[in-house]
Scaffold this motif. Structure first.
Motif, short mmCIF file in Angstrom:
data_model
loop_
_atom_site.label_atom_id
_atom_site.label_comp_id
_atom_site.label_asym_id
_atom_site.label_seq_id
_atom_site.Cartn_x
_atom_site.Cartn_y
_atom_site.Cartn_z
N SER A 264 105.31 83.24 56.76
CA SER A 264 104.35 82.58 56.40
C SER A 264 104.25 82.80 58.25
CB SER A 264 103.77 81.49 56.32
OG SER A 264 105.20 80.64 56.86
N SER A 330 96.90 88.33 51.59
CA SER A 330 95.85 88.91 50.43
C SER A 330 95.82 90.34 50.52
CB SER A 330 94.90 88.43 51.69
OG SER A 330 94.73 88.94 52.86
N ALA A 333 99.13 91.80 47.46
CA ALA A 333 98.73 91.02 46.48
C ALA A 333 98.33 92.49 45.07
CB ALA A 333 97.58 89.73 46.39
N LYS A 368 106.41 88.08 37.12
CA LYS A 368 106.28 87.18 37.10
C LYS A 368 107.03 86.91 39.02
CE LYS A 368 107.96 82.71 35.19
NZ LYS A 368 108.72 82.60 36.21
N SER A 371 104.23 87.20 40.94
CA SER A 371 103.37 86.45 41.56
C SER A 371 104.38 85.50 42.00
CB SER A 371 103.02 86.11 40.03
OG SER A 371 103.79 85.79 39.30
N ASP A 372 105.27 84.77 41.79
CA ASP A 372 106.44 83.74 41.78
C ASP A 372 106.02 84.06 43.83
OD1 ASP A 372 105.83 82.78 39.51
OD2 ASP A 372 108.09 83.62 39.84
N CYS A 373 106.70 85.47 44.16
CA CYS A 373 106.47 85.40 45.82
C CYS A 373 105.48 84.85 46.35
CB CYS A 373 107.73 86.63 45.85
SG CYS A 373 107.48 87.41 47.85
N LEU A 374 104.47 85.78 45.72
CA LEU A 374 103.16 85.55 46.65
C LEU A 374 102.33 83.59 46.31
CD1 LEU A 374 100.75 88.42 45.03
CD2 LEU A 374 102.78 88.48 47.13
N GLN A 375 102.89 83.12 45.57
CA GLN A 375 102.97 81.76 45.55
C GLN A 375 103.38 81.26 45.74
OE1 GLN A 375 102.21 81.34 41.25
NE2 GLN A 375 100.77 82.81 40.95
N GLN A 376 104.65 81.17 46.57
CA GLN A 376 105.79 80.71 47.15
C GLN A 376 106.02 80.32 48.41
OE1 GLN A 376 109.24 78.86 44.61
NE2 GLN A 376 107.82 79.65 42.65
#
Length: 401
Positions: A264, A330, A333, A368, A371-376
């Motif tokens: 980030s 964004s 994703a 998975k 998606s875990d990389c984008l959510q964490q």
């Protein structure tokens, strides 16, 4: 059938001895008197059943078949299989331990010793060694081998062989084939026997001990030597096996350990190429010269290509290289990360070994992980992924280094 007068009637040995001749371990034969109640007169004149006295039947209290064969009991965690007939016992017995470490995704195979191996050389001995294969999969890519013990029928190895990149799905579906062979420097090595252990018998982080008999290898007949009916059955069984494993089954070409982390602070994706394991051999020497390429699709500007250095003559390379893609979360994703492994060749096109795609359109562990990389964000997530023979469409036009 009645014979002529004066002829002696012949009775086969099985009927004469009244024993069970079915194949398998030799079990104690019950006495005929066990099938009939035997009563004796007691002091009061009443009858009592003599079968109540266990001392009269003590000679029949033999050890179980597993103990007769030298195998450890199930309470010790040993695997007791039905490989203890006289035919397979002549090949010898193998003792080994298996441990699945779920945290590190590794399968530890400890090859301990063998006893009573079949003599293979003119001197009545053998030069044994052990080979490991994970089935199904590329045999050369996942083969592990012990050292050779010379001139012995009771070798002791005490060697630890490790498979990396083993997932829970592998534990469910794969089988470990353990082969014992005799090394011959003047000709081809000779096969002694093998053991096949379904990995689903293992529990995570629990060592399991095995001490079981080797069995013979059952070679499949070639299609030319089969009759039409057998060929039909063979094709049916092959199609049934593929259907059970799932539609669209692809050939496995090895494993790759990837690290994903969205920063980030830097506003971008950090891709780590850690290592590969059990890659398919592409060169005549039984090895490959692998390197890894990554793309972030769709790549309109064609600037997302990154490539690692080439590792010479290895099927288990370690890269430890990181690539950075500057991009908003964004936008990321909607992207797909394509990772391909290639074999470097001088003077000709490089060979494709295998690849994997991570993104919203992926399946299973690859989706998975993405998606875990984008959510964490800011968390480095390392996962093993299976390389398949499917070549990404965009990578097909880029075979060169």
């Amino acid at each position: 059938m009645r014979g002529r007068r004066g002829d002696r009637m012949t009775i086969n040995i099985q009927e004469h001895m009244a024993i069970n001749v079915c194949p398998g371990p030799i079990r104690p034969i019950r006495q005929i008197s066990d099938y009939f109640p035997r009563r004796a007169l007691g002091p009061e004149g009443g009858g009592r059943d003599l079968r109540e006295a266990p001392a009269r039947l003590a000679p029949l209290a033999l050890a179980p078949p597993a103990a007769l064969l030298g195998a450890t009991t199930p309470e010790d965690g040993a695997e007791v299989d039905s490989y203890d007939s006289d035919d397979t016992t002549a090949l010898g017995m193998l003792e080994f331990d298996l441990l699945y470490d779920q945290a590190s995704c590794t399968l530890h195979c400890s090859i301990l010793r063998a006893k009573g191996l079949k003599p293979m050389d003119f001197n009545g001995l053998a030069d044994p060694y052990v080979k490991l294969h994970l089935l199904p999969g590329a045999c050369k890519a996942n083969k592990l081998k012990t050292k050779t013990q010379r001139n012995t029928l009771n070798p002791v190895w005490n060697e630890d062989l490790t498979y990396s990149g083993i997932t829970d799905d592998d534990i469910t579906h794969k089988v470990l084939r353990i082969s014992v062979c005799d090394e011959d420097k003047l000709s081809h090595n000779e096969f002694i026997g093998e053991i096949r252990v379904p990995l689903r018998r293992l529990k995570p982080s629990q060592k399991k001990h095995f001490n079981i008999c080797l069995e013979r290898q059952v070679p499949l007949a070639s299609p030319s030597s089969m009759s039409a009916a057998l060929r039909g059955i063979s094709c049916y069984l092959k199609e049934l096996e593929q259907a059970e494993q799932g539609p669209g089954l692809l050939e496995e070409r090895g494993r790759i350990l990837l690290s994903l982390s969205y920063s980030s602070r830097r506003r971008g994706l950090l891709v780590g190429i850690v290592r590969c394991a059990h890659l398919a051999a592409m060169d005549v020497n039984g090895y490959s010269d692998p390197y890894v390429k990554t793309y972030l699709r769709p790549d309109v500007d064609k600037k997302s290509k990154h490539k690692t250095c080439v590792k010479k003559k290895t099927l288990n390379p370690e890269f430890n290289e990181d690539f950075f893609y500057e991009m908003e979360l964004s936008v990321l994703a909607t992207k797909t990360l394509e990772v391909t492994v290639w074999d470097y060749d001088i003077g000709k096109s490089n060979d494709f070994i295998g690849g994997v795609s991570l993104g919203p359109g992926a399946r299973g562990e690859a989706r998975k992980h993405w998606s875990d990389c984008l959510q964490q964000p800011d968390a480095a997530l390392e996962r093993w992924h299976t390389l398949t023979s499917e070549l990404p469409p965009a990578a097909g036009a880029l075979p060169s280094a």
